[in-house]
Write a protein that holds these residues in place. Structure first.
Motif, PDB file in Angstrom:
ATOM      1  N   ILE A 223       0.845  -1.191   0.000  1.00  0.00           N
ATOM      2  CA  ILE A 223       0.000   0.000   0.000  1.00  0.00           C
ATOM      3  C   ILE A 223       0.882   1.243   0.000  1.00  0.00           C
ATOM      4  O   ILE A 223       1.800   1.374   0.795  1.00  0.00           O
ATOM      5  CB  ILE A 223      -0.916  -0.003   1.232  1.00  0.00           C
ATOM      6  CG1 ILE A 223      -1.852  -1.211   1.187  1.00  0.00           C
ATOM      7  CG2 ILE A 223      -1.713   1.286   1.325  1.00  0.00           C
ATOM      8  CD1 ILE A 223      -2.575  -1.480   2.471  1.00  0.00           C
ATOM      9  N   ILE A 224       0.616   2.163  -0.914  1.00  0.00           N
ATOM     10  CA  ILE A 224       1.377   3.406  -0.998  1.00  0.00           C
ATOM     11  C   ILE A 224       0.983   4.317   0.167  1.00  0.00           C
ATOM     12  O   ILE A 224      -0.170   4.392   0.552  1.00  0.00           O
ATOM     13  CB  ILE A 224       1.096   4.113  -2.342  1.00  0.00           C
ATOM     14  CG1 ILE A 224       1.427   3.186  -3.508  1.00  0.00           C
ATOM     15  CG2 ILE A 224       1.893   5.405  -2.438  1.00  0.00           C
ATOM     16  CD1 ILE A 224       2.852   2.721  -3.550  1.00  0.00           C
ATOM     17  N   GLY A 225       1.959   5.028   0.733  1.00  0.00           N
ATOM     18  CA  GLY A 225       1.709   5.811   1.930  1.00  0.00           C
ATOM     19  C   GLY A 225       0.861   7.055   1.708  1.00  0.00           C
ATOM     20  O   GLY A 225       0.159   7.472   2.612  1.00  0.00           O
ATOM     21  N   ALA A 226       0.938   7.686   0.526  1.00  0.00           N
ATOM     22  CA  ALA A 226       0.161   8.891   0.293  1.00  0.00           C
ATOM     23  C   ALA A 226      -1.324   8.600   0.416  1.00  0.00           C
ATOM     24  O   ALA A 226      -1.801   7.530   0.046  1.00  0.00           O
ATOM     25  CB  ALA A 226       0.477   9.456  -1.094  1.00  0.00           C
ATOM     26  N   LEU A 227      -2.076   9.561   0.958  1.00  0.00           N
ATOM     27  CA  LEU A 227      -3.490   9.356   1.247  1.00  0.00           C
ATOM     28  C   LEU A 227      -4.381  10.260   0.407  1.00  0.00           C
ATOM     29  O   LEU A 227      -4.006  11.379   0.061  1.00  0.00           O
ATOM     30  CB  LEU A 227      -3.787   9.653   2.719  1.00  0.00           C
ATOM     31  CG  LEU A 227      -2.959   8.959   3.806  1.00  0.00           C
ATOM     32  CD1 LEU A 227      -3.472   9.385   5.175  1.00  0.00           C
ATOM     33  CD2 LEU A 227      -3.011   7.463   3.652  1.00  0.00           C
ATOM     34  N   ARG A 228      -5.570   9.775   0.111  1.00  0.00           N
ATOM     35  CA  ARG A 228      -6.669  10.639  -0.308  1.00  0.00           C
ATOM     36  C   ARG A 228      -7.790  10.436   0.709  1.00  0.00           C
ATOM     37  O   ARG A 228      -8.321   9.336   0.858  1.00  0.00           O
ATOM     38  CB  ARG A 228      -7.173  10.333  -1.714  1.00  0.00           C
ATOM     39  CG  ARG A 228      -8.426  11.155  -2.060  1.00  0.00           C
ATOM     40  CD  ARG A 228      -8.874  10.996  -3.493  1.00  0.00           C
ATOM     41  NE  ARG A 228      -7.954  11.670  -4.406  1.00  0.00           N
ATOM     42  CZ  ARG A 228      -8.115  11.674  -5.734  1.00  0.00           C
ATOM     43  NH1 ARG A 228      -9.136  11.018  -6.283  1.00  0.00           N
ATOM     44  NH2 ARG A 228      -7.259  12.323  -6.499  1.00  0.00           N
ATOM     45  N   VAL A 229      -8.133  11.497   1.411  1.00  0.00           N
ATOM     46  CA  VAL A 229      -9.129  11.449   2.478  1.00  0.00           C
ATOM     47  C   VAL A 229     -10.409  12.127   2.009  1.00  0.00           C
ATOM     48  O   VAL A 229     -10.371  13.252   1.502  1.00  0.00           O
ATOM     49  CB  VAL A 229      -8.608  12.152   3.748  1.00  0.00           C
ATOM     50  CG1 VAL A 229      -9.649  12.080   4.870  1.00  0.00           C
ATOM     51  CG2 VAL A 229      -7.281  11.556   4.192  1.00  0.00           C
ATOM     52  N   ILE A 230     -11.531  11.438   2.182  1.00  0.00           N
ATOM     53  CA  ILE A 230     -12.829  12.042   1.924  1.00  0.00           C
ATOM     54  C   ILE A 230     -13.518  12.265   3.266  1.00  0.00           C
ATOM     55  O   ILE A 230     -13.781  11.326   4.010  1.00  0.00           O
ATOM     56  CB  ILE A 230     -13.709  11.159   1.016  1.00  0.00           C
ATOM     57  CG1 ILE A 230     -13.076  11.034  -0.366  1.00  0.00           C
ATOM     58  CG2 ILE A 230     -15.121  11.742   0.913  1.00  0.00           C
ATOM     59  CD1 ILE A 230     -12.921  12.344  -1.124  1.00  0.00           C
TER      60      ILE A 230
END
Length: 219
Positions: free
Chosen positions: A28-35
């Motif tokens: 899993i890539i560390g960068a996030l997309r948060v909704i």
């Protein structure tokens, strides 16, 4: 009552199913997309001021800045149907302006419909980001339509497979219903944070803590 428990059993069944899902083949890539999924139904109106304060605290306690691409944040609301307040962005000033002016749309809470649609639009096909939901809602059992439990179960299994994380806050549990069961189930299955509040006054502290939980996943 029997129908209520049948629905609850269906919603909770995903707990076992989620644990059976194999881990993703790729890390899993560390960068996030948060909704940030917010209740904008009529029930949110009495607590709008602590909600705004809490949302500002949430944004201000996230790591990084406008130039930090490790975390994108979008804001959607559910007051009868999905409304995109801010599409995913790293621009903190734009996010702060949206939450400072946040107001109820009225109507009922279409939580599951909005959850599924927001995932489809913003989180499902991410290649380089981990999908995250942070949900703030009320649940007085007066919701629009019937909960789409089967579709939720399929979504939850896929969300776990994608390495998703969900954190949730529910305000006012006196007449809590299926939406509370589903949100707590999703948080549990994804290793997220879930809490219930009797009144909205605690939202600033709880949302600050939610920001810390999100921050822990940022590389």
């Amino acid at each position: 009552m029997h129908q209520r428990w049948r629905v609850l059993a269906s919603a909770m069944a995903v707990c076992a199913l989620g644990l059976q899902v194999a881990l993703p083949a790729a890390p899993i890539i560390g960068a996030l997309r948060v909704i940030l999924l917010l209740d904008s139904s009529s029930a949110i109106s009495p607590m709008i001021n602590p909600l705004r304060t809490g949302l500002l605290a949430f944004i201000d306690n996230l790591p990084g800045s406008d130039d930090d691409l490790d975390l994108e944040l979008g804001i959607v609301s559910t007051g009868g149907q999905l409304r995109v307040r801010v599409p995913p962005t790293t621009e903190r000033a734009r996010l702060r302006a949206a939450v400072a002016g946040f107001a109820a749309d009225g109507g009922g809470n279409a939580f599951v419909d909005t959850l599924l649609e927001a995932d489809k639009r913003f989180l499902r096909n991410l290649d380089q980001r981990r999908p995250v939901f942070v949900v703030v809602m009320t649940d007085n059992s007066a919701f629009r339509g019937e909960p789409r439990v089967d579709e939720y179960n399929a979504f939850a299994r896929d969300f776990v497979r994608r390495g998703g994380r969900a954190h949730g806050l529910v305000v006012g549990l006196m007449n809590a219903g299926v939406h509370t069961d589903i949100l707590s189930n999703l948080a549990e299955n994804t290793g997220g944070y879930f809490d219930s509040l009797a009144v909205g006054n605690a939202l600033p502290d709880k949302l600050k803590y939610a920001a810390a939980m999100v921050s822990a996943d940022v590389p």
